[in-house]
Design an enzyme around this catalytic site. Structure first.
Site, PDB file in Angstrom:
ATOM      1  N   LYS A   1      56.268  48.914  11.579  1.00 51.96           N
ATOM      2  CA  LYS A   1      56.787  50.219  11.150  1.00 51.96           C
ATOM      3  C   LYS A   1      57.469  50.312   9.947  1.00 51.96           C
ATOM      4  CE  LYS A   1      55.890  52.561  15.384  1.00 51.96           C
ATOM      5  NZ  LYS A   1      55.493  51.684  16.566  1.00 51.96           N
TER       6      LYS A   1
HETATM    7  C1  LIG Z   1      54.230  51.613  17.215  1.00 53.87           C
HETATM    8  C2  LIG Z   1      53.778  50.201  17.732  1.00 53.87           C
HETATM    9  C3  LIG Z   1      52.540  49.909  18.097  1.00 53.87           C
HETATM   10  C4  LIG Z   1      51.535  51.317  18.157  1.00 53.87           C
HETATM   11  O1  LIG Z   1      51.349  51.915  16.927  1.00 53.87           O
HETATM   12  P1  LIG Z   1      50.497  53.145  16.829  1.00 53.87           P
HETATM   13  O2  LIG Z   1      50.621  53.731  15.359  1.00 53.87           O
HETATM   14  O3  LIG Z   1      51.595  54.214  17.623  1.00 53.87           O
HETATM   15  O4  LIG Z   1      49.515  53.391  17.436  1.00 53.87           O
HETATM   16  C5  LIG Z   1      51.875  48.860  18.644  1.00 53.87           C
HETATM   17  N1  LIG Z   1      52.876  47.779  18.452  1.00 53.87           N
HETATM   18  C6  LIG Z   1      54.076  48.046  18.088  1.00 53.87           C
HETATM   19  C7  LIG Z   1      55.009  46.856  17.945  1.00 53.87           C
HETATM   20  C8  LIG Z   1      54.693  49.172  17.720  1.00 53.87           C
HETATM   21  O5  LIG Z   1      55.981  49.162  17.296  1.00 53.87           O
END
Ligand SMILES: *Cc1c(COP(=O)(O)O)cnc(C)c1O
Length: 474
Positions: free
Chosen positions: A112
């Site tokens: 993220k």
């Molecule tokens: C947020 C997240 C996901 C899922 O991603 P999305 O965009 O919500 O599908 C998967 N793995 C990790 C480690 C995350 O932080």
């Protein structure tokens, strides 16, 4: 570039407008009016460029006139300069056919950061230009919260209220949020699930009384700018594996359908993608939707991959909207009706057109806790790599998907294993150390309030606490 709402009746906005708006005021999500196209030659010309330059090229057609090409390049250089790996998003080979795309070299150790470091800079840029203040509200299943807080802590013109489900995120995730003591950061632990938090946040965006007092902004992947920044790494990685002359498949550990939707956008722009694998854990609404058309929310089951413990995947609406209407015209009114049905019954059935359209690029696989643990163990034994539980779900799915042997399959490694040390240790017997830059995390002071998940209590706290400078008329 103009952006329209998936529900067809919110004002059309430019890139600056959608970045600051978050959710559209008709309850829908913003999406570009049309997909920009890159030619084979334009994609080939990106080979070998630094990540920040690929980012600028991929983002440019979406940004339109909101930033000059020079300013855009300054921002991508600044955002990706904060990553601890020179390649920003390095690719690691596991065997003949499988690769890991390491997305966790940013400040908070999850993918993220790739989007939110950029979004924090865009907020500051656009707010400074307008001399406005923004109150960010978000719900997190763990990783969005820490990445968003890191991206805006101490920045001018922004404050952030972040809701997380109490006791359902890892200790590293919690401390990465609650130990940020900047005066514009407010952590709220709610009793309930991530979906309860997300539902409350969605309601805030439709709450005219609240919006009359605070200018609300979104950091969840409902924010278009965030998705856009994620499109970049599909290009950067595929280029390394032979694009545009060769197709790549991606396996994506999925929760809110943001990350994998970014892959769909890359494909729409002309990047050759053989398959997008939607990997879910036992919270499998997306797997059921894609395999049988049944999009119905169940009860969230907590797992060792908490960022995927989601039953309602907001960004799925963007895909469904792109697949409605005759002849690919999209149909906001039909989408609004379909979502109204879902919001009242928590269930809907995909149309045949939506199912067929999705099946052209997506496939889905559900991985249970044993499959996840086995993927962590095998990767450690066979390659000496330690992967986190989310990545393990993606990798387990990558090994199950049916693809020709000459198509490279890239699993998105979405979190650093140290973020989920207990689950990693259970599966592999090895406890991954915290990277040195956050080695003292548990010694730092924490700040957080606990509240019930009820809407009125949450908004009352936010209204009481929001700094007066964040209010439009102050
Ligand atoms: C947020 C997240 C996901 C899922 O991603 P999305 O965009 O919500 O599908 C998967 N793995 C990790 C480690 C995350 O932080």
């Amino acid at each position: 570039m103009k952006y329209v709402s998936t529900r067809g009746s919110a004002p059309v906005l430019d890139f600056e407008g959608v970045t600051l708006a978050g959710l559209a005021n008709d309850g829908g999500l913003y999406i570009p009016e049309s997909w920009p196209q890159f030619s084979h030659a334009e994609i080939a010309a990106m080979r070998g460029l630094p990540y920040a330059e690929v980012a600028a090229r991929v983002m440019e057609p979406f940004v339109g006139e909101a930033l000059t090409p020079e300013r855009l390049r300054e921002l991508t250089a600044e955002a990706y300069g904060r990553f601890s790996h020179k390649a920003v998003v390095p690719l690691v080979q596991l065997d003949q056919q499988h690769w890991l795309m390491e997305l966790f070299h940013g400040p908070t150790l999850a993918f993220k950061d790739v989007a939110l470091q950029m979004l924090g800079l865009l907020f500051e840029e656009f707010l400074g230009r307008r001399d406005e203040k923004l109150t960010l509200v978000g719900a997190t299943s763990g990783d969005t919260g820490s990445a968003a807080i890191d991206a805006v802590a101490g920045r001018e013109g922004v404050e952030i209220f972040m809701l997380h489900p109490e006791g359902r995120i890892s200790d590293v995730q919690r401390c990465q949020m609650t130990t940020v003591l900047a005066p514009n950061v407010f952590n709220i632990a709610i009793s309930g699930s991530f979906d309860d938090g997300q539902a409350a946040v969605k309601r805030m965006f439709g709450d005219e009384a609240l919006k009359g007092t605070l200018r609300l902004g979104a950091v969840n992947s409902i924010n278009w700018a965030r998705l856009l920044a994620q499109v970049v790494y599909y290009f950067a990685t595929a280029l390394q594996l032979g694009a545009p002359d060769r197709s790549t498949a991606f396996s994506v550990p999925t929760g809110n359908f943001g990350d994998v939707f970014a892959g769909y956008v890359a494909a729409k722009m002309g990047l050759p993608i053989a398959k997008l694998v939607v990997a879910t854990n036992v919270n499998d609404i997306l797997h059921r939707a894609l395999s049988t058309g049944d999009y119905s929310a169940g009860v969230v089951t907590p797992t060792a991959a908490p960022s995927m413990d989601i039953q309602v995947s907001s960004n799925f609406e963007r895909l469904l909207f792109d697949l409605t209407g005759s002849g690919g015209t999209r149909d906001g009114a039909a989408m609004a009706a379909q979502m109204a049905g879902f919001e009242s019954t928590r269930a809907m059935t995909l149309t045949n057109q939506q199912r067929a359209g999705a099946a052209e690029l997506f496939t889905s696989i559900r991985v249970d806790p044993d499959g996840m643990a086995q993927a962590m163990r095998r990767t450690h034994e066979n390659c000496g790599e330690i992967i986190d539980p989310h990545t393990a779900i993606g990798l387990a799915a990558a090994h199950q998907v049916d693809l020709p042997g000459d198509v490279p399959v890239v699993t998105l490694a979405t979190a650093h294993p140290a973020k989920f040390r207990d689950a990693v240790e259970r599966a592999t017997g090895t406890r991954p150390p915290l990277p040195t830059r956050i080695g003292d995390l548990f010694a730092r002071e924490e700040r957080c309030v606990s509240l019930p998940g009820e809407y009125d209590a949450l908004t009352a706290y936010i209204l009481d606490t929001a700094r007066p400078s964040a209010q439009p008329d102050a």
